[in-house]
Motif scaffolding. Sequence first.
Motif, PDB file in Angstrom:
ATOM      1  N   PHE A   1       0.848  -1.186   0.000  1.00 15.05           N
ATOM      2  CA  PHE A   1       0.000   0.000   0.000  1.00 15.05           C
ATOM      3  C   PHE A   1       0.885   1.237   0.000  1.00 15.05           C
TER       4      PHE A   1
ATOM      5  N   PRO B   1      -6.306   1.916  -7.036  1.00 19.17           N
ATOM      6  CA  PRO B   1      -6.617   3.026  -6.125  1.00 19.17           C
ATOM      7  C   PRO B   1      -8.011   2.870  -5.510  1.00 19.17           C
ATOM      8  N   ALA B   2      -8.156   3.352  -4.291  1.00 19.17           N
ATOM      9  CA  ALA B   2      -9.469   3.387  -3.657  1.00 19.17           C
ATOM     10  C   ALA B   2     -10.302   4.506  -4.272  1.00 19.17           C
TER      11      ALA B   2
ATOM     12  N   VAL C   1     -12.791   7.831   0.333  1.00 24.73           N
ATOM     13  CA  VAL C   1     -12.272   7.622   1.689  1.00 24.73           C
ATOM     14  C   VAL C   1     -12.873   6.382   2.339  1.00 24.73           C
TER      15      VAL C   1
ATOM     16  N   SER D   1     -10.887   3.464   1.111  1.00 22.62           N
ATOM     17  CA  SER D   1      -9.595   3.480   1.793  1.00 22.62           C
ATOM     18  C   SER D   1      -9.725   2.925   3.209  1.00 22.62           C
TER      19      SER D   1
ATOM     20  N   ASN E   1      -9.970  -0.780   3.092  1.00 17.50           N
ATOM     21  CA  ASN E   1      -8.658  -1.401   2.917  1.00 17.50           C
ATOM     22  C   ASN E   1      -7.918  -1.513   4.245  1.00 17.50           C
ATOM     23  N   GLU E   2      -7.958  -0.437   5.018  1.00 15.60           N
ATOM     24  CA  GLU E   2      -7.258  -0.454   6.307  1.00 15.60           C
ATOM     25  C   GLU E   2      -7.880  -1.470   7.251  1.00 15.60           C
TER      26      GLU E   2
ATOM     27  N   ASP F   1      -2.547   9.268   2.368  1.00 12.21           N
ATOM     28  CA  ASP F   1      -3.161   8.110   3.000  1.00 12.21           C
ATOM     29  C   ASP F   1      -2.688   6.847   2.287  1.00 12.21           C
TER      30      ASP F   1
ATOM     31  N   TYR G   1      -3.533   3.770   2.466  1.00  9.15           N
ATOM     32  CA  TYR G   1      -4.559   2.791   2.102  1.00  9.15           C
ATOM     33  C   TYR G   1      -5.419   3.254   0.925  1.00  9.15           C
ATOM     34  N   ALA G   2      -5.125   4.426   0.413  1.00  7.79           N
ATOM     35  CA  ALA G   2      -5.825   4.911  -0.782  1.00  7.79           C
ATOM     36  C   ALA G   2      -5.239   4.330  -2.066  1.00  7.79           C
TER      37      ALA G   2
ATOM     38  N   TRP H   1     -11.971   2.486  -9.976  1.00  4.97           N
ATOM     39  CA  TRP H   1     -10.538   2.404  -9.668  1.00  4.97           C
ATOM     40  C   TRP H   1      -9.688   3.281 -10.583  1.00  4.97           C
TER      41      TRP H   1
END
Length: 257
Positions: A20, A44-45, A48, A51, A54-55, A75, A77-78, A134
Amino acid sequence: MTVFDSLDVRLGPGDGPVAFGGSLGGLTAGELLAAYRRGLFPLPAADVYASAYNEAVYGDAVEAGEVALLPGDADPYALAWWSPDPRPVIAPDGVRLGSRLARRLRNRCSWWTSADRAFGQVLAACAGGRQPAWITEELAAALLRLHELGAAHSGEVWDGEELIGGVFGVAVGPVLSLDSMFHRRPDAARVAVADLGARFGAAGGRLLDAQWDGPHVRSLGAEPMARSRYLAELSGGGGAGVLDGAPLPAARLGRAG
Protein backbone atom coordinates in the motif's frame (compact mmCIF):
# COMPACT_ATOMS: atom_id res chain seq x y z
CA MET A 1 15.42 5.54 -7.05
CA THR A 2 11.74 4.65 -6.66
CA VAL A 3 9.50 3.76 -3.74
CA PHE A 4 9.59 0.13 -4.94
CA ASP A 5 13.35 -0.37 -4.66
CA SER A 6 13.18 -2.14 -1.30
CA LEU A 7 10.09 -4.20 -2.18
CA ASP A 8 10.55 -7.89 -2.99
CA VAL A 9 7.37 -8.77 -4.88
CA ARG A 10 8.17 -12.49 -4.66
CA LEU A 11 7.54 -12.41 -0.91
CA GLY A 12 4.16 -10.69 -1.11
CA PRO A 13 0.75 -12.38 -0.93
CA GLY A 14 -0.51 -13.90 -4.17
CA ASP A 15 -4.18 -13.43 -3.32
CA GLY A 16 -4.16 -9.90 -1.89
CA PRO A 17 -2.32 -6.59 -2.12
CA VAL A 18 1.47 -6.81 -2.04
CA ALA A 19 1.82 -3.22 -0.84
CA PHE A 20 0.00 0.00 0.00
CA GLY A 21 1.01 3.61 -0.46
CA GLY A 22 3.95 4.99 -2.35
CA SER A 23 2.43 8.12 -3.84
CA LEU A 24 5.06 10.83 -3.46
CA GLY A 25 3.47 14.11 -4.44
CA GLY A 26 0.87 12.34 -6.54
CA LEU A 27 0.99 9.20 -8.67
CA THR A 28 3.34 9.91 -11.56
CA ALA A 29 3.91 8.16 -14.88
CA GLY A 30 7.43 7.27 -13.77
CA GLU A 31 6.21 5.68 -10.57
CA LEU A 32 3.51 3.78 -12.44
CA LEU A 33 5.94 2.41 -15.03
CA ALA A 34 8.38 1.39 -12.28
CA ALA A 35 5.56 -0.62 -10.67
CA TYR A 36 4.68 -2.46 -13.89
CA ARG A 37 8.36 -3.27 -14.40
CA ARG A 38 8.25 -5.09 -11.04
CA GLY A 39 5.10 -7.03 -11.87
CA LEU A 40 2.77 -4.73 -9.92
CA PHE A 41 -0.36 -2.90 -10.98
CA PRO A 42 -2.37 -0.29 -9.02
CA LEU A 43 -5.83 -0.43 -7.55
CA PRO A 44 -6.62 3.03 -6.12
CA ALA A 45 -9.47 3.39 -3.66
CA ALA A 46 -12.43 5.20 -5.16
CA ASP A 47 -13.05 7.31 -2.02
CA VAL A 48 -12.27 7.62 1.69
CA TYR A 49 -14.73 4.83 2.50
CA ALA A 50 -12.88 2.41 0.21
CA SER A 51 -9.60 3.48 1.79
CA ALA A 52 -11.00 2.85 5.26
CA TYR A 53 -12.18 -0.57 4.10
CA ASN A 54 -8.66 -1.40 2.92
CA GLU A 55 -7.26 -0.45 6.31
CA ALA A 56 -9.89 -2.49 8.14
CA VAL A 57 -9.28 -5.61 6.03
CA TYR A 58 -5.51 -5.45 5.53
CA GLY A 59 -4.28 -3.31 8.43
CA ASP A 60 -3.30 -6.30 10.57
CA ALA A 61 -1.31 -7.81 7.66
CA VAL A 62 0.51 -4.50 7.23
CA GLU A 63 1.29 -4.34 10.96
CA ALA A 64 2.61 -7.91 10.81
CA GLY A 65 4.86 -7.06 7.87
CA GLU A 66 3.05 -9.45 5.52
CA VAL A 67 1.98 -6.56 3.27
CA ALA A 68 4.47 -3.75 2.63
CA LEU A 69 3.79 -0.12 3.47
CA LEU A 70 5.61 2.08 0.97
CA PRO A 71 6.87 5.59 1.77
CA GLY A 72 4.54 8.36 0.70
CA ASP A 73 2.93 11.61 1.68
CA ALA A 74 -0.74 10.64 1.52
CA ASP A 75 -3.16 8.11 3.00
CA PRO A 76 -1.35 4.83 2.21
CA TYR A 77 -4.56 2.79 2.10
CA ALA A 78 -5.83 4.91 -0.78
CA LEU A 79 -3.44 3.11 -3.16
CA ALA A 80 -3.02 -0.67 -3.27
CA TRP A 81 -0.48 -2.54 -5.41
CA TRP A 82 -1.27 -6.07 -6.58
CA SER A 83 0.80 -8.88 -8.08
CA PRO A 84 -1.39 -12.00 -8.22
CA ASP A 85 0.10 -15.48 -8.07
CA PRO A 86 -0.53 -17.20 -10.39
CA ARG A 87 -0.93 -14.66 -13.18
CA PRO A 88 -3.34 -15.25 -16.11
CA VAL A 89 -1.46 -14.81 -19.39
CA ILE A 90 -2.23 -15.21 -23.08
CA ALA A 91 0.06 -15.64 -26.07
CA PRO A 92 -0.35 -12.62 -28.40
CA ASP A 93 -1.74 -14.88 -31.14
CA GLY A 94 -3.71 -17.03 -28.69
CA VAL A 95 -6.77 -14.86 -27.99
CA ARG A 96 -9.87 -16.97 -28.54
CA LEU A 97 -12.70 -15.46 -30.57
CA GLY A 98 -14.86 -18.58 -30.73
CA SER A 99 -16.33 -20.06 -33.89
CA ARG A 100 -19.54 -18.00 -33.78
CA LEU A 101 -17.76 -14.64 -33.53
CA ALA A 102 -15.10 -15.64 -36.09
CA ARG A 103 -17.83 -16.59 -38.53
CA ARG A 104 -19.64 -13.32 -37.95
CA LEU A 105 -16.47 -11.33 -38.58
CA ARG A 106 -15.84 -13.19 -41.84
CA ASN A 107 -19.36 -12.68 -43.13
CA ARG A 108 -19.24 -9.09 -44.34
CA CYS A 109 -18.68 -7.50 -40.93
CA SER A 110 -18.27 -3.73 -41.24
CA TRP A 111 -16.12 -3.39 -38.13
CA TRP A 112 -12.53 -2.17 -38.38
CA THR A 113 -9.76 -1.86 -35.84
CA SER A 114 -6.87 0.41 -34.93
CA ALA A 115 -4.25 0.85 -32.23
CA ASP A 116 -3.29 4.00 -30.30
CA ARG A 117 -5.74 6.03 -32.36
CA ALA A 118 -8.08 6.94 -29.47
CA PHE A 119 -6.31 6.10 -26.21
CA GLY A 120 -8.06 8.85 -24.26
CA GLN A 121 -11.49 7.77 -25.47
CA VAL A 122 -10.83 4.13 -24.58
CA LEU A 123 -9.54 5.12 -21.13
CA ALA A 124 -12.60 7.27 -20.49
CA ALA A 125 -14.98 4.54 -21.66
CA CYS A 126 -13.30 1.99 -19.38
CA ALA A 127 -13.53 4.38 -16.43
CA GLY A 128 -17.12 5.42 -17.01
CA GLY A 129 -19.76 3.73 -14.90
CA ARG A 130 -17.37 1.20 -13.33
CA GLN A 131 -17.80 0.25 -9.70
CA PRO A 132 -15.54 0.39 -7.89
CA ALA A 133 -14.21 3.42 -9.75
CA TRP A 134 -10.54 2.40 -9.67
CA ILE A 135 -9.45 4.57 -12.63
CA THR A 136 -9.14 7.79 -10.65
CA GLU A 137 -8.30 11.15 -12.20
CA GLU A 138 -4.75 10.85 -10.90
CA LEU A 139 -4.27 7.38 -12.37
CA ALA A 140 -5.84 8.44 -15.67
CA ALA A 141 -3.40 11.36 -15.93
CA ALA A 142 -0.44 9.03 -15.31
CA LEU A 143 -1.71 6.56 -17.92
CA LEU A 144 -2.19 9.33 -20.49
CA ARG A 145 1.38 10.42 -19.90
CA LEU A 146 2.61 6.84 -20.35
CA HIS A 147 0.73 6.75 -23.64
CA GLU A 148 2.48 9.93 -24.75
CA LEU A 149 5.78 8.25 -23.88
CA GLY A 150 4.89 5.17 -25.92
CA ALA A 151 4.54 2.81 -22.95
CA ALA A 152 0.73 2.55 -22.78
CA HIS A 153 -1.33 1.31 -25.71
CA SER A 154 -4.94 1.05 -26.73
CA GLY A 155 -6.78 -1.16 -29.18
CA GLU A 156 -9.97 0.17 -30.75
CA VAL A 157 -12.89 -1.40 -32.60
CA TRP A 158 -15.01 0.81 -34.83
CA ASP A 159 -18.25 0.54 -36.75
CA GLY A 160 -17.94 3.35 -39.24
CA GLU A 161 -16.82 6.30 -37.14
CA GLU A 162 -18.35 4.97 -33.91
CA LEU A 163 -16.02 3.57 -31.27
CA ILE A 164 -17.77 0.38 -30.13
CA GLY A 165 -15.09 -1.40 -28.11
CA GLY A 166 -11.57 -1.11 -26.81
CA VAL A 167 -8.84 -2.21 -24.44
CA PHE A 168 -5.77 -0.52 -22.98
CA GLY A 169 -2.66 -1.59 -21.12
CA VAL A 170 0.98 -0.90 -20.29
CA ALA A 171 3.88 -2.52 -22.14
CA VAL A 172 7.05 -3.55 -20.33
CA GLY A 173 9.60 -5.28 -22.53
CA PRO A 174 7.96 -8.35 -24.07
CA VAL A 175 4.83 -8.14 -21.87
CA LEU A 176 1.66 -6.11 -22.40
CA SER A 177 -0.33 -5.84 -19.18
CA LEU A 178 -4.00 -5.36 -20.07
CA ASP A 179 -5.71 -3.06 -17.57
CA SER A 180 -9.30 -2.75 -18.74
CA MET A 181 -11.66 -3.15 -21.67
CA PHE A 182 -15.13 -2.01 -22.67
CA HIS A 183 -17.76 -2.73 -25.29
CA ARG A 184 -20.79 -0.99 -26.74
CA ARG A 185 -21.66 -3.92 -29.00
CA PRO A 186 -21.53 -7.58 -28.02
CA ASP A 187 -18.06 -9.11 -28.44
CA ALA A 188 -16.39 -5.81 -29.43
CA ALA A 189 -14.07 -5.94 -26.40
CA ARG A 190 -13.01 -9.49 -27.30
CA VAL A 191 -12.19 -8.32 -30.83
CA ALA A 192 -10.19 -5.41 -29.39
CA VAL A 193 -8.07 -7.79 -27.28
CA ALA A 194 -7.47 -10.13 -30.22
CA ASP A 195 -6.50 -7.24 -32.49
CA LEU A 196 -4.17 -5.53 -30.00
CA GLY A 197 -2.61 -8.90 -29.19
CA ALA A 198 -1.95 -9.56 -32.89
CA ARG A 199 -0.36 -6.13 -33.32
CA PHE A 200 1.75 -6.56 -30.16
CA GLY A 201 2.93 -9.97 -31.33
CA ALA A 202 3.80 -8.62 -34.78
CA ALA A 203 5.94 -5.96 -33.07
CA GLY A 204 7.89 -8.62 -31.15
CA GLY A 205 5.81 -8.94 -27.97
CA ARG A 206 5.62 -12.36 -26.33
CA LEU A 207 2.95 -12.22 -23.63
CA LEU A 208 -0.38 -10.61 -22.77
CA ASP A 209 -1.01 -10.26 -19.04
CA ALA A 210 -4.70 -10.41 -18.12
CA GLN A 211 -3.92 -9.47 -14.46
CA TRP A 212 -7.06 -10.87 -12.77
CA ASP A 213 -7.94 -14.53 -13.22
CA GLY A 214 -11.55 -15.56 -13.79
CA PRO A 215 -13.97 -17.21 -16.21
CA HIS A 216 -13.96 -14.28 -18.65
CA VAL A 217 -10.19 -14.12 -19.15
CA ARG A 218 -10.05 -17.92 -19.28
CA SER A 219 -12.59 -17.76 -22.13
CA LEU A 220 -10.18 -15.41 -23.93
CA GLY A 221 -7.48 -18.07 -23.74
CA ALA A 222 -5.68 -17.09 -20.53
CA GLU A 223 -3.73 -19.73 -18.63
CA PRO A 224 -2.19 -19.40 -15.15
CA MET A 225 1.52 -18.68 -14.90
CA ALA A 226 3.43 -18.78 -11.61
CA ARG A 227 4.41 -15.30 -10.47
CA SER A 228 8.09 -16.29 -10.36
CA ARG A 229 7.99 -17.23 -14.03
CA TYR A 230 6.00 -14.11 -14.91
CA LEU A 231 8.61 -11.92 -13.22
CA ALA A 232 11.32 -13.76 -15.15
CA GLU A 233 9.49 -13.02 -18.40
CA LEU A 234 9.35 -9.32 -17.48
CA SER A 235 13.08 -9.14 -16.88
CA GLY A 236 14.10 -11.57 -19.60
CA GLY A 237 15.26 -8.92 -22.04
CA GLY A 238 13.98 -7.99 -25.46
CA GLY A 239 10.72 -6.27 -26.06
CA ALA A 240 8.20 -5.09 -28.57
CA GLY A 241 8.92 -2.43 -31.14
CA VAL A 242 6.54 0.23 -32.36
CA LEU A 243 2.98 -1.04 -32.80
CA ASP A 244 1.35 -0.73 -36.21
CA GLY A 245 -1.74 1.36 -35.51
CA ALA A 246 -3.08 1.45 -39.07
CA PRO A 247 -6.79 0.86 -39.66
CA LEU A 248 -7.45 -2.78 -40.54
CA PRO A 249 -10.62 -4.78 -41.24
CA ALA A 250 -11.80 -6.84 -38.29
CA ALA A 251 -12.73 -9.57 -40.78
CA ARG A 252 -9.06 -10.63 -40.93
CA LEU A 253 -9.27 -11.80 -37.31
CA GLY A 254 -12.15 -14.08 -38.22
CA ARG A 255 -10.08 -15.66 -40.97
CA ALA A 256 -7.19 -16.17 -38.55
CA GLY A 257 -9.52 -17.69 -35.97
